[in-house]
Design an enzyme around this catalytic site. Structure first.
Site, mmCIF file in Angstrom:
data_model
loop_
_atom_site.group_PDB
_atom_site.id
_atom_site.type_symbol
_atom_site.label_atom_id
_atom_site.label_comp_id
_atom_site.label_asym_id
_atom_site.label_seq_id
_atom_site.Cartn_x
_atom_site.Cartn_y
_atom_site.Cartn_z
ATOM 1 N N ARG A 1 0.814 -1.219 0.000
ATOM 2 C CA ARG A 1 0.000 0.000 0.000
ATOM 3 C C ARG A 1 0.847 1.268 0.000
ATOM 4 O O ARG A 1 0.379 2.338 -0.381
ATOM 5 C CB ARG A 1 -0.997 -0.034 1.161
ATOM 6 C CG ARG A 1 -2.260 -0.829 0.808
ATOM 7 C CD ARG A 1 -3.066 -1.201 2.013
ATOM 8 N NE ARG A 1 -2.475 -2.338 2.687
ATOM 9 C CZ ARG A 1 -2.651 -2.648 3.963
ATOM 10 N NH1 ARG A 1 -3.404 -1.895 4.710
ATOM 11 N NH2 ARG A 1 -2.079 -3.710 4.480
ATOM 12 N N GLU B 1 2.261 -5.713 13.256
ATOM 13 C CA GLU B 1 1.206 -5.784 14.270
ATOM 14 C C GLU B 1 0.633 -7.199 14.268
ATOM 15 O O GLU B 1 0.187 -7.706 15.272
ATOM 16 C CB GLU B 1 0.115 -4.751 13.939
ATOM 17 C CG GLU B 1 -0.874 -4.520 15.068
ATOM 18 C CD GLU B 1 -2.049 -3.653 14.655
ATOM 19 O OE1 GLU B 1 -2.093 -3.176 13.509
ATOM 20 O OE2 GLU B 1 -2.942 -3.488 15.507
HETATM 21 P P1 AMP Z 1 3.663 -1.626 11.570
HETATM 22 O O1 AMP Z 1 4.936 -2.242 11.114
HETATM 23 O O2 AMP Z 1 3.106 -2.319 12.775
HETATM 24 O O3 AMP Z 1 3.753 -0.135 11.756
HETATM 25 O O4 AMP Z 1 2.584 -1.920 10.447
HETATM 26 C C1 AMP Z 1 2.502 -1.123 9.350
HETATM 27 C C2 AMP Z 1 2.153 -1.901 8.115
HETATM 28 O O5 AMP Z 1 1.199 -2.932 8.341
HETATM 29 C C3 AMP Z 1 1.560 -0.970 7.132
HETATM 30 O O6 AMP Z 1 2.218 -1.201 5.900
HETATM 31 C C4 AMP Z 1 0.093 -1.307 7.059
HETATM 32 O O7 AMP Z 1 -0.265 -1.474 5.731
HETATM 33 C C5 AMP Z 1 -0.060 -2.621 7.804
HETATM 34 N N1 AMP Z 1 -0.993 -2.553 8.949
HETATM 35 C C6 AMP Z 1 -0.675 -2.733 10.253
HETATM 36 N N2 AMP Z 1 -1.728 -2.622 11.045
HETATM 37 C C7 AMP Z 1 -2.771 -2.359 10.249
HETATM 38 C C8 AMP Z 1 -4.173 -2.087 10.482
HETATM 39 N N3 AMP Z 1 -4.696 -2.113 11.708
HETATM 40 N N4 AMP Z 1 -4.945 -1.818 9.422
HETATM 41 C C9 AMP Z 1 -4.421 -1.793 8.171
HETATM 42 N N5 AMP Z 1 -3.136 -2.019 7.895
HETATM 43 C C10 AMP Z 1 -2.303 -2.302 8.905
#
Ligand code: AMP
Length: 170
Positions: A58, A95
């Protein structure tokens, strides 16, 4: 325009306990999509930037139109096994799980000024891994931009000290 009207909450996707932020309604609406990209590009209009780096997948959807709007080249950070040439790899925690990210070794030269873009800041693990890849190649990160920031997860703490812009905060 209230961009929040175009973000859909999907509970328990892709795992129980995750509230997934679905940005596809925003992408589908031509006015919302264009306005969101314009608003995200605006803070960087007068900044010295060589390349926009976007994180698969994305981050490509948001990052490439930003690069186009800012008249810059685009560099992809990709999931493992996708890049064909010599590459650097970084591990990171999501996450919901863990993964690896890769960048072409010749994508960035020492001192290149980089704007890093992804759709969403959650725990910050994905961004931190991308920051590490860019800096290992000698890139100078002048900004990090997200469409949406999940405030409760404190992702900013993992990327402290950088100039961070988030269009929406949930
Ligand atoms: P993080 O590494 O935890 O900051 O996760 C970021 C990445 O995971 C981004 O590229 C988002 O596309 C995806 N992502 C993580 N959590 C979510 C969520 N609750 N909703 C949508 N996309 C998420």
């Amino acid at each position: 325009m209230n961009f929040n009207d175009y973000i859909r909450n999907i509970p328990d996707f892709p795992k129980e306990g995750i509230l997934f932020k679905d940005i596809t309604p925003l992408l589908k609406d031509k006015k919302a999509f264009k306005s969101a990209i314009d608003a995200m590009a605006k803070p960087y209009q007068d900044m010295e930037i060589d390349y926009v780096v976007g994180i698969e997948a994305r981050g490509f959807i948001i990052g490439t139109p930003m690069a186009y709007a800012l008249d810059k080249g685009f560099i992809p950070v990709r999931k493992p096994g996708k890049l064909p040439h010599d590459k650097l790899t970084a591990n990171y925690d999501l996450e919901y799980g863990s993964n690896e990210l890769e960048i072409h070794k010749d994508a960035i030269d020492k001192g290149d000024k980089i704007l890093l873009v992804d759709d969403l800041l959650a725990t910050g693990g994905t961004t931190k891994a991308s920051v590490d890849l860019i800096e290992e190649l000698g890139g100078d990160i002048v900004g990090i931009a997200f469409l949406l920031e999940l405030m409760d997860l404190n992702g900013r703490e993992k990327i402290e000290g950088y100039d961070i812009f988030t269009l929406l905060q949930h």
